[in-house]
Design a protein around this motif. Structure first.
Motif, PDB file in Angstrom:
ATOM      1  N   ASP A   1      -4.120  10.815 -13.084  1.00  0.00           N
ATOM      2  CA  ASP A   1      -3.885   9.449 -13.557  1.00  0.00           C
ATOM      3  C   ASP A   1      -4.166   8.448 -12.441  1.00  0.00           C
ATOM      4  OD1 ASP A   1      -3.103  10.232 -16.108  1.00  0.00           O
ATOM      5  OD2 ASP A   1      -0.962  10.172 -15.652  1.00  0.00           O
ATOM      6  N   CYS A   2      -3.855   8.852 -11.200  1.00  0.00           N
ATOM      7  CA  CYS A   2      -4.073   7.961 -10.054  1.00  0.00           C
ATOM      8  C   CYS A   2      -5.546   7.641  -9.852  1.00  0.00           C
ATOM      9  CB  CYS A   2      -3.522   8.601  -8.780  1.00  0.00           C
ATOM     10  SG  CYS A   2      -1.715   8.746  -8.728  1.00  0.00           S
ATOM     11  N   TRP A   3      -6.420   8.542 -10.221  1.00  0.00           N
ATOM     12  CA  TRP A   3      -7.851   8.315  -9.984  1.00  0.00           C
ATOM     13  C   TRP A   3      -8.482   7.517 -11.118  1.00  0.00           C
ATOM     14  CZ3 TRP A   3      -5.918   9.454  -5.940  1.00  0.00           C
ATOM     15  CH2 TRP A   3      -5.568  10.713  -5.474  1.00  0.00           C
ATOM     16  N   ILE A   4      -7.685   7.249 -12.175  1.00  0.00           N
ATOM     17  CA  ILE A   4      -8.178   6.470 -13.310  1.00  0.00           C
ATOM     18  C   ILE A   4      -7.573   5.072 -13.329  1.00  0.00           C
ATOM     19  CG2 ILE A   4      -8.275   6.347 -15.830  1.00  0.00           C
ATOM     20  CD1 ILE A   4     -10.015   8.542 -14.630  1.00  0.00           C
ATOM     21  N   ASP A   5      -6.312   4.967 -12.962  1.00  0.00           N
ATOM     22  CA  ASP A   5      -5.568   3.719 -13.099  1.00  0.00           C
ATOM     23  C   ASP A   5      -5.362   3.067 -11.737  1.00  0.00           C
ATOM     24  OD1 ASP A   5      -3.848   1.642 -13.635  1.00  0.00           O
ATOM     25  OD2 ASP A   5      -2.351   2.863 -14.678  1.00  0.00           O
ATOM     26  N   PRO A   6      -6.061   1.948 -11.446  1.00  0.00           N
ATOM     27  CA  PRO A   6      -5.911   1.298 -10.138  1.00  0.00           C
ATOM     28  C   PRO A   6      -4.528   0.689  -9.921  1.00  0.00           C
ATOM     29  CG  PRO A   6      -7.278  -0.039 -11.591  1.00  0.00           C
ATOM     30  CD  PRO A   6      -7.060   1.268 -12.296  1.00  0.00           C
ATOM     31  N   GLU A   7      -3.742   0.540 -10.999  1.00  0.00           N
ATOM     32  CA  GLU A   7      -2.370   0.077 -10.822  1.00  0.00           C
ATOM     33  C   GLU A   7      -1.496   1.168 -10.207  1.00  0.00           C
ATOM     34  OE1 GLU A   7      -1.118  -3.037 -11.269  1.00  0.00           O
ATOM     35  OE2 GLU A   7      -3.251  -3.500 -11.498  1.00  0.00           O
ATOM     36  N   LEU A   8      -1.909   2.421 -10.372  1.00  0.00           N
ATOM     37  CA  LEU A   8      -1.195   3.530  -9.745  1.00  0.00           C
ATOM     38  C   LEU A   8      -1.705   3.790  -8.333  1.00  0.00           C
ATOM     39  CD1 LEU A   8      -0.988   6.168 -12.646  1.00  0.00           C
ATOM     40  CD2 LEU A   8       0.881   4.768 -11.723  1.00  0.00           C
ATOM     41  N   PHE A   9      -3.013   3.735  -8.166  1.00  0.00           N
ATOM     42  CA  PHE A   9      -3.615   4.035  -6.858  1.00  0.00           C
ATOM     43  C   PHE A   9      -4.830   3.141  -6.676  1.00  0.00           C
ATOM     44  CE2 PHE A   9      -6.174   6.109  -3.709  1.00  0.00           C
ATOM     45  CZ  PHE A   9      -5.283   6.729  -2.858  1.00  0.00           C
ATOM     46  N   ASP A  10      -4.789   2.300  -5.653  1.00  0.00           N
ATOM     47  CA  ASP A  10      -5.840   1.323  -5.395  1.00  0.00           C
ATOM     48  C   ASP A  10      -6.769   1.861  -4.308  1.00  0.00           C
ATOM     49  OD1 ASP A  10      -7.366  -0.875  -4.526  1.00  0.00           O
ATOM     50  OD2 ASP A  10      -5.819  -2.279  -5.146  1.00  0.00           O
ATOM     51  N   ALA A  11      -7.930   2.364  -4.717  1.00  0.00           N
ATOM     52  CA  ALA A  11      -8.858   2.976  -3.767  1.00  0.00           C
ATOM     53  C   ALA A  11      -9.397   1.958  -2.767  1.00  0.00           C
ATOM     54  CB  ALA A  11     -10.007   3.642  -4.515  1.00  0.00           C
ATOM     55  N   ARG A  12      -9.653   0.722  -3.211  1.00  0.00           N
ATOM     56  CA  ARG A  12     -10.155  -0.307  -2.291  1.00  0.00           C
ATOM     57  C   ARG A  12      -9.143  -0.582  -1.188  1.00  0.00           C
ATOM     58  NH1 ARG A  12     -11.333  -5.664  -5.137  1.00  0.00           N
ATOM     59  NH2 ARG A  12     -12.300  -6.173  -3.136  1.00  0.00           N
TER      60      ARG A  12
ATOM     61  N   TRP B   1       0.837  -1.210   0.000  1.00  0.00           N
ATOM     62  CA  TRP B   1       0.000   0.000   0.000  1.00  0.00           C
ATOM     63  C   TRP B   1       0.865   1.250   0.000  1.00  0.00           C
ATOM     64  CZ3 TRP B   1      -0.042   3.119   4.530  1.00  0.00           C
ATOM     65  CH2 TRP B   1      -0.856   4.252   4.438  1.00  0.00           C
ATOM     66  N   GLU B   2       1.894   1.291   0.829  1.00  0.00           N
ATOM     67  CA  GLU B   2       2.766   2.461   0.893  1.00  0.00           C
ATOM     68  C   GLU B   2       3.441   2.721  -0.448  1.00  0.00           C
ATOM     69  OE1 GLU B   2       4.127   2.447   5.612  1.00  0.00           O
ATOM     70  OE2 GLU B   2       5.209   1.183   4.167  1.00  0.00           O
ATOM     71  N   GLU B   3       3.924   1.650  -1.066  1.00  0.00           N
ATOM     72  CA  GLU B   3       4.646   1.800  -2.333  1.00  0.00           C
ATOM     73  C   GLU B   3       3.708   2.166  -3.474  1.00  0.00           C
ATOM     74  OE1 GLU B   3       6.502  -1.990  -2.659  1.00  0.00           O
ATOM     75  OE2 GLU B   3       7.902  -1.610  -0.988  1.00  0.00           O
ATOM     76  N   ARG B   4       2.571   1.485  -3.536  1.00  0.00           N
ATOM     77  CA  ARG B   4       1.666   1.737  -4.661  1.00  0.00           C
ATOM     78  C   ARG B   4       0.933   3.049  -4.495  1.00  0.00           C
ATOM     79  NH1 ARG B   4      -2.839  -2.558  -6.664  1.00  0.00           N
ATOM     80  NH2 ARG B   4      -0.965  -3.540  -7.524  1.00  0.00           N
ATOM     81  N   ASN B   5       0.186   3.202  -3.440  1.00  0.00           N
ATOM     82  CA  ASN B   5      -0.675   4.368  -3.335  1.00  0.00           C
ATOM     83  C   ASN B   5       0.101   5.646  -3.050  1.00  0.00           C
ATOM     84  OD1 ASN B   5      -2.686   2.506  -3.769  1.00  0.00           O
ATOM     85  ND2 ASN B   5      -3.958   3.179  -2.081  1.00  0.00           N
ATOM     86  N   THR B   6       0.867   5.658  -1.972  1.00  0.00           N
ATOM     87  CA  THR B   6       1.591   6.883  -1.646  1.00  0.00           C
ATOM     88  C   THR B   6       2.768   7.105  -2.595  1.00  0.00           C
ATOM     89  OG1 THR B   6       0.928   6.705   0.667  1.00  0.00           O
ATOM     90  CG2 THR B   6       2.804   8.141   0.170  1.00  0.00           C
TER      91      THR B   6
END
Length: 204
Positions: free
Chosen positions: A94-105, A66-71
């Motif tokens: 881009d983070c709000w479109i691509d879950p590989e960049l930022f995983d909201a779940r 989580w730290e590496e991917r999201n933040t």
């Protein structure tokens, strides 16, 4: 002996992390336990110990992810090359479109988990501070006064946390259609068509 594991290819660390992720995001951290995960994957629990010393090591691996991917990805997008604040915002979006960049779940699951884990709450606070600093710095680079930059950064962060906490579901097309308006709200300027076109080209 459990012969099930003899005929099955040995699971990878990634397989266990993926299964733990699904349980964490569906049911919370209390449901992430070795035996139920083994049953979910169709193997004996001994398979788990090829990759992790114990449950705590598995949980730590998920937090690091989580730290590496999201933040990590969010900070990187605020630092990406941009000719204008609007282009910088599209980089971040881009983070709000691509879950590989930022995983909201995953972000929601971590925030819920941290409510009952003071150590994780400290790491969450540090992550939020990193995000705030990165977004503030992005505005400052484009000439916004520091106090104004901080307010705009916090407005973005609180809006995104609200989206995540409310589990807002929007189609990608609809979300993208709102982004020029969000940029105007957050920056005070409407994005140029060329900035929008470059952003759309990345997500077609």
């Amino acid at each position: 002996m459990d012969t099930q594991d003899i005929t099955r290819p040995r699971l990878s660390e990634e397989d266990w992390l993926a299964a733990a992720y699904e349980v964490l995001t569906e049911s919370g951290v209390e449901a992430v336990k070795v035996m139920p995960l083994a049953k979910r994957l169709g193997v004996s629990r001994t398979s788990f110990y090829w990759h992790f010393k114990d449950r705590e090591e598995l949980l730590e691996a998920m937090v690091r992810r989580w730290e590496e991917r999201n933040t990590g990805n969010l900070v990187a997008r605020t630092e990406a090359y941009a000719e204008s604040i609007a282009e910088a915002m599209f980089n971040l979006f881009d983070c709000w479109i691509d879950p590989e960049l930022f995983d909201a779940r995953l972000d929601l699951a971590i925030r819920n988990w941290a409510r009952n884990d003071s150590g994780l709450q400290q790491r969450l606070d540090l992550a939020d501070a990193r995000r705030e600093q990165a977004m503030t710095g992005m505005f400052i680079r484009f000439g916004y006064p520091e106090a104004d930059a901080l307010i705009r950064a916090r407005a973005m962060i609180y809006t995104q946390i609200g989206y995540i906490s409310m589990q807002v579901h929007e189609s990608t097309e609809y979300r993208i259609s709102l982004m020029p308006g969000w940029i105007e709200v957050f920056t005070g300027t409407r994005p140029a068509q060329r900035d929008l076109d470059r952003f759309l080209a990345r997500h077609r």
